[in-house]
Design a protein around this motif. Structure first.
Motif, short mmCIF file in Angstrom:
data_model
loop_
_atom_site.label_atom_id
_atom_site.label_comp_id
_atom_site.label_asym_id
_atom_site.label_seq_id
_atom_site.Cartn_x
_atom_site.Cartn_y
_atom_site.Cartn_z
N THR A 32 27.03 -14.12 -75.49
CA THR A 32 26.79 -13.61 -76.88
C THR A 32 26.74 -14.23 -77.95
N SER A 33 27.21 -15.07 -78.18
CA SER A 33 27.44 -15.89 -79.50
C SER A 33 25.49 -16.62 -79.81
N LEU A 34 25.41 -16.52 -78.67
CA LEU A 34 24.05 -17.62 -79.25
C LEU A 34 22.50 -16.76 -79.27
N PRO A 35 21.74 -17.34 -79.70
CA PRO A 35 20.75 -16.13 -80.32
C PRO A 35 20.04 -16.35 -79.34
N ILE A 36 19.38 -15.29 -78.31
CA ILE A 36 19.00 -14.44 -77.28
C ILE A 36 18.34 -13.54 -77.59
N GLY A 37 16.84 -13.58 -77.41
CA GLY A 37 15.61 -12.95 -78.51
C GLY A 37 14.88 -13.62 -77.34
N PRO A 38 13.59 -12.89 -77.94
CA PRO A 38 12.23 -13.06 -77.92
C PRO A 38 11.53 -14.30 -78.99
N THR A 39 11.89 -14.40 -80.03
CA THR A 39 12.10 -15.92 -80.59
C THR A 39 12.73 -16.87 -80.95
N SER A 43 17.22 -17.85 -73.51
CA SER A 43 16.77 -15.70 -72.44
C SER A 43 18.01 -15.52 -71.26
N ARG A 44 17.91 -14.49 -71.50
CA ARG A 44 18.93 -14.04 -70.03
C ARG A 44 18.27 -14.70 -68.72
N TYR A 45 17.08 -14.97 -68.95
CA TYR A 45 16.15 -15.27 -67.95
C TYR A 45 16.41 -16.74 -67.77
N THR A 46 16.25 -17.57 -66.79
CA THR A 46 15.88 -18.94 -66.01
C THR A 46 15.10 -19.36 -67.11
N ASP A 47 15.67 -20.59 -68.17
CA ASP A 47 15.08 -21.36 -68.88
C ASP A 47 15.06 -22.92 -67.81
N GLU A 48 14.19 -23.30 -67.82
CA GLU A 48 14.97 -25.13 -67.16
C GLU A 48 13.64 -26.09 -67.37
N GLN A 49 13.90 -27.32 -66.95
CA GLN A 49 12.68 -28.26 -67.01
C GLN A 49 12.05 -29.00 -68.79
N ALA A 54 7.83 -36.26 -78.88
CA ALA A 54 8.08 -37.79 -79.93
C ALA A 54 8.55 -37.11 -81.12
N ASN A 55 8.10 -36.43 -81.77
CA ASN A 55 8.07 -36.91 -83.53
C ASN A 55 9.45 -35.59 -84.00
N GLY A 56 10.14 -34.85 -82.11
CA GLY A 56 11.19 -33.76 -81.96
C GLY A 56 11.12 -32.36 -82.99
N ARG A 57 9.94 -32.12 -82.81
CA ARG A 57 9.37 -30.94 -83.80
C ARG A 57 9.20 -29.67 -82.83
N PHE A 58 8.54 -30.34 -80.76
CA PHE A 58 7.64 -29.51 -80.12
C PHE A 58 8.95 -29.59 -78.49
N LEU A 59 9.25 -28.11 -77.84
CA LEU A 59 10.24 -28.30 -76.88
C LEU A 59 8.91 -26.87 -75.82
N ALA A 60 8.76 -28.07 -74.48
CA ALA A 60 7.98 -27.41 -73.41
C ALA A 60 9.25 -27.05 -72.26
N PHE A 61 9.18 -25.80 -71.90
CA PHE A 61 9.80 -25.53 -70.65
C PHE A 61 9.19 -24.24 -70.30
N VAL A 62 9.86 -24.68 -68.46
CA VAL A 62 9.70 -23.41 -67.37
C VAL A 62 10.13 -22.48 -67.43
N SER A 63 10.11 -20.84 -67.77
CA SER A 63 10.89 -19.40 -68.23
C SER A 63 10.16 -19.01 -67.14
N ASN A 64 11.18 -17.42 -66.61
CA ASN A 64 10.61 -16.80 -65.75
C ASN A 64 10.89 -15.85 -66.41
N ARG A 65 10.51 -15.33 -67.80
CA ARG A 65 10.96 -14.13 -68.76
C ARG A 65 10.07 -13.34 -68.91
N ASN A 66 8.62 -14.17 -68.57
CA ASN A 66 7.55 -13.14 -68.76
C ASN A 66 6.91 -12.24 -66.93
N GLY A 67 7.95 -13.19 -66.17
CA GLY A 67 8.06 -12.53 -64.84
C GLY A 67 7.13 -13.21 -63.68
N SER A 68 7.05 -14.64 -64.47
CA SER A 68 6.66 -15.57 -63.38
C SER A 68 7.05 -16.69 -64.23
#
Length: 190
Positions: A32-39, A43-49, A54-68
């Motif tokens: 729980t010491s990890l920052p977990i929340g909407p921002t 999260s407490r959901y599955t976040d993967e892939q 290339a500029n290191g600024r953005f991270l894309a990933f798959v998540s089921n935090r919105n129900g799908s």
């Protein structure tokens, strides 16, 4: 017996030191010491892939935090999620995101009613485009070149995994970092 005897004092001191050390160790390892929340990324959901721009600024990933299963894009510099209108659709499963230099282009797989497709999303036009949809067979692992021109993926249509390369053509608007293609040096070829 004297309760302040040196032997008892040492035993109580060691017990106190051990207890404090164990307690601080457990608090430091507490998930729980990890920052977990909407921002936050986690999260407490599955976040993967994960896929990093290339500029290191953005991270894309798959998540089921919105129900799908949806693709999310996180701005690591501003520590917030980027808006992706039109990318995630109901009744479609998003998978395997890959992003260009500045995350202008996101290529990913979608599966809608058992049919897989390679999709390209443009964050500037906010539009999606089906790049490849096989009549039969499986596709997997799409990747986009840093400038956004080329897309590669694996195609299982011939009964084995083959590599497909899609060239979006010379007339597309490339995703360049500061107007310069990645790997290009102003001092000449490297």
């Amino acid at each position: 017996m004297n309760r302040f005897a040196p032997k008892n004092l040492i035993r109580h001191g060691l017990t106190l030191v051990f207890g404090l050390s164990l307690g601080s160790f457990l608090v430091g390892c507490n998930p729980t010491s990890l920052p977990i929340g909407p921002t936050s990324i986690n999260s407490r959901y599955t976040d993967e892939q994960p896929s990093l721009s290339a500029n290191g600024r953005f991270l894309a990933f798959v998540s089921n935090r919105n129900g799908s299963r949806n693709i999310l894009l996180y701005d690591l510099q501003n520590r917030q999620f980027a808006d992706l209108p039109g990318l995630n659709r109901q009744n479609a499963i998003a998978d395997s995101p890959s992003i260009s230099n500045t995350a202008r282009y996101i290529v990913y797989l979608t599966n809608n009613q058992g049919r897989s497709s390679v999709i390209l999303y443009d964050r500037i036009t906010r539009g999606s485009q089906v790049l490849y949809q096989p009549y039969q067979g499986w596709i997997r692992n799409p990747k986009i070149s840093p400038d956004g021109r080329y897309i590669v993926f694996e195609n299982g249509g011939r009964g084995q995994w083959d590599i497909e390369v899609l060239d979006r053509g010379p007339n597309i608007e490339l995703d360049l970092i500061d107007g310069v293609p990645s790997g290009f040096s102003l001092s000449g070829p490297q």
